[in-house]
Design a protein around this motif. Structure first.
Motif, PDB file in Angstrom:
ATOM      1  N   GLN A  50       0.820  -1.212   0.000  1.00  0.00           N
ATOM      2  CA  GLN A  50       0.000   0.000   0.000  1.00  0.00           C
ATOM      3  C   GLN A  50       0.853   1.261   0.000  1.00  0.00           C
ATOM      4  O   GLN A  50       0.615   2.180  -0.780  1.00  0.00           O
ATOM      5  CB  GLN A  50      -0.936  -0.016   1.213  1.00  0.00           C
ATOM      6  N   ASN A  58      -2.169   4.125   5.145  1.00  0.00           N
ATOM      7  CA  ASN A  58      -3.189   3.360   5.874  1.00  0.00           C
ATOM      8  C   ASN A  58      -2.739   3.147   7.311  1.00  0.00           C
ATOM      9  O   ASN A  58      -1.764   2.430   7.559  1.00  0.00           O
ATOM     10  CB  ASN A  58      -3.418   2.014   5.180  1.00  0.00           C
ATOM     11  N   THR A 196      -9.115   5.675   7.844  1.00  0.00           N
ATOM     12  CA  THR A 196      -8.783   4.275   8.098  1.00  0.00           C
ATOM     13  C   THR A 196      -8.618   4.008   9.587  1.00  0.00           C
ATOM     14  O   THR A 196      -9.031   2.945  10.079  1.00  0.00           O
ATOM     15  CB  THR A 196      -7.494   3.882   7.365  1.00  0.00           C
ATOM     16  N   PHE A 314      -5.007  -1.236  -2.415  1.00  0.00           N
ATOM     17  CA  PHE A 314      -5.502  -1.100  -1.049  1.00  0.00           C
ATOM     18  C   PHE A 314      -6.210  -2.380  -0.601  1.00  0.00           C
ATOM     19  O   PHE A 314      -6.027  -2.853   0.522  1.00  0.00           O
ATOM     20  CB  PHE A 314      -6.459   0.093  -0.965  1.00  0.00           C
ATOM     21  N   SER A 318      -4.685  -4.939   2.286  1.00  0.00           N
ATOM     22  CA  SER A 318      -5.543  -5.194   3.440  1.00  0.00           C
ATOM     23  C   SER A 318      -5.860  -6.679   3.570  1.00  0.00           C
ATOM     24  O   SER A 318      -5.932  -7.214   4.687  1.00  0.00           O
ATOM     25  CB  SER A 318      -6.838  -4.390   3.317  1.00  0.00           C
TER      26      SER A 318
END
Length: 434
Positions: A50, A58, A196, A314, A318
């Motif tokens: 990311q 994030n 986030t 993203f 994640s």
């Protein structure tokens, strides 16, 4: 010294530290450290995708890790049939009702032109849907949480092998990332960080308070495991004989064997993810992401869909964090929502990526190993160091007591020093991006 030789030497030093720990403390300690180092390296790869690839800030890592932990419970824990009979179907009906209301609201918003009638319909739909949802949901929750609350008090899971929860944890985290990304990736980097972090806190609050789902702060223990149990090995005559041939008693050998099995599983996952991340880095997709990271306006002018590519990376990053979260809960054998703290799952992972080398997958792996090793080992080192410093002081001295009590803060002090030293002398990390 060539770059390749230098990088190999750093990994060799890290391996030497783990071996030294095994020789001076115990091999159980060393293998325990190795297992968490492997999980930390996987987390660092997810964040590096990311930030290092796409420049996405994030700071909600702990939320995705927690979803992975939730997946381990939902997949592996045995279902609580009494709870399902009492209120499980009421919960499903409430969730289905909520989903239908949301779909209808979206259809009204997209299909009807803006008018007072549309606004009135939306208000009636949402308000009535909310009260209908609560009317179904609240009584069902109360019934479920009354079913043997000391031992269960929740719906349980599917009773499947826990190793299946690893990809499920990735899917749960990916789904949450899609929802977050669709709403927040258009924000500036600092606002994305706030969004986030806020959503991660919401996820943790749900885990702590929705007892029907996770038992809340009462925790879920005794989860399934993908490796043999120590007690079973200790009762196996063949295993006892093999352990004795190597000079180990059954108890020590069983714990070593179980931890070694976890190490093989986690190492296999890390190697596969590292290979995939390297292939992605060298692909046109990876080069496009770095172009977007370095100059978003120029990339967009060349016809690249910046928002879509950011959403992709993203979600992938994640999902890796959720995968690692399920692995961590598998290793612990229990889900403890209170342990999902920003210091452990966000700050530390970011330090791993920055120290190891943002944008370099091998750097992220090295940072994961080094920072977790220091995080665990620095505190006992601090107690030893303070003991040496205060050895000549009189017993009962206020200064001596203060220094001994301060040893517990050596972790934070060391993390800060390591981060500052690396940023001062090698700001691109120990293994910088090429």
């Amino acid at each position: 010294m060539t770059e390749q030789l230098k990088n190999t030497a750093m990994f060799a030093v890290m391996a030497g530290l783990l071996i030294y720990t095994g020789m001076t403390e115990s091999w159980n300690t060393a293998l325990g450290l190795l297992n968490f180092c492997l999980i930390s390296a996987i987390l660092a790869i997810g964040v590096n995708l990311q930030w290092g690839f796409a420049g996405l800030f994030n700071v909600g890592v702990m939320g995705f890790v927690a979803l992975g932990g939730l997946a381990a419970v939902l997949v592996s824990h045995d279902p609580v049939y009494e709870a399902w009979s009492a209120g499980g179907f009421g919960i499903l009906a409430a969730l289905l009702t909520g989903a239908i209301v949301i779909v209808l609201a979206v259809l009204v918003m997209t299909r009807k032109p803006h008018s007072k009638t549309r606004t009135l319909v939306m208000i009636v739909l949402l308000v009535s849907g909310f009260f209908l949802f609560r009317a179904l949901f609240d009584p069902s929750v109360l019934k479920i949480e009354k079913i043997d609350p000391a031992a269960t008090g929740f719906l349980g899971g599917l009773g499947l092998p826990i190793i299946l929860s690893w990809p499920v944890g990735g899917l749960l985290a990916a789904g949450a990332a899609w929802i977050i990304g669709k709403t927040a990736l258009g924000l500036r980097s600092d606002y994305l960080a706030i969004a986030t972090l806020g959503i991660a806190e919401i996820i943790i609050a749900i885990l702590k308070n929705e007892d029907w789902l996770t038992r809340g702060v009462k925790n879920v223990a005794g989860l399934d495991r993908p490796v043999p149990k120590e007690v079973d090995l200790q009762q196996d005559p063949a295993f006892i004989e093999r352990a004795a041939s190597f000079g180990f008693d059954a108890v020590e050998a069983s714990t070593l064997w179980v931890k070694a099995n976890y190490s093989f599983l986690f190492a296999a996952v890390l190697i596969i993810l590292l290979i995939m991340a390297q292939l992605a880095l060298k692909s046109p997709w990876g080069r496009m992401l770095r172009a977007i990271r370095d100059n978003e306006v120029a990339a967009e002018a060349m016809g690249k869909d910046v928002t879509a590519r950011r959403l992709q990376v993203f979600i992938i990053g994640s999902a890796i964090c959720g995968f690692a979260g399920a692995m961590m809960t598998t290793l612990d054998g229990q889900l403890i929502p209170g342990t999902y703290q920003p210091l452990r799952f966000t700050f530390l992972v970011w330090v791993m990526v920055i120290v190891g080398g943002s944008g370099n997958n091998f750097g992220a792996v090295l940072g994961g190993f080094l920072i977790w090793y220091l995080w665990i080992q620095v505190e006992p080192m601090g107690h030893w160091l303070m003991g040496v410093i205060t050895a000549g002081m009189a017993e009962g001295s206020a200064l001596k007591e203060h220094l001994l009590e301060s040893a517990a803060h050596m972790r934070l002090l060391t993390m800060g020093i390591v981060l500052l030293v690396v940023l001062r002398f090698n700001p691109k990390g120990l293994i910088p991006e090429k």
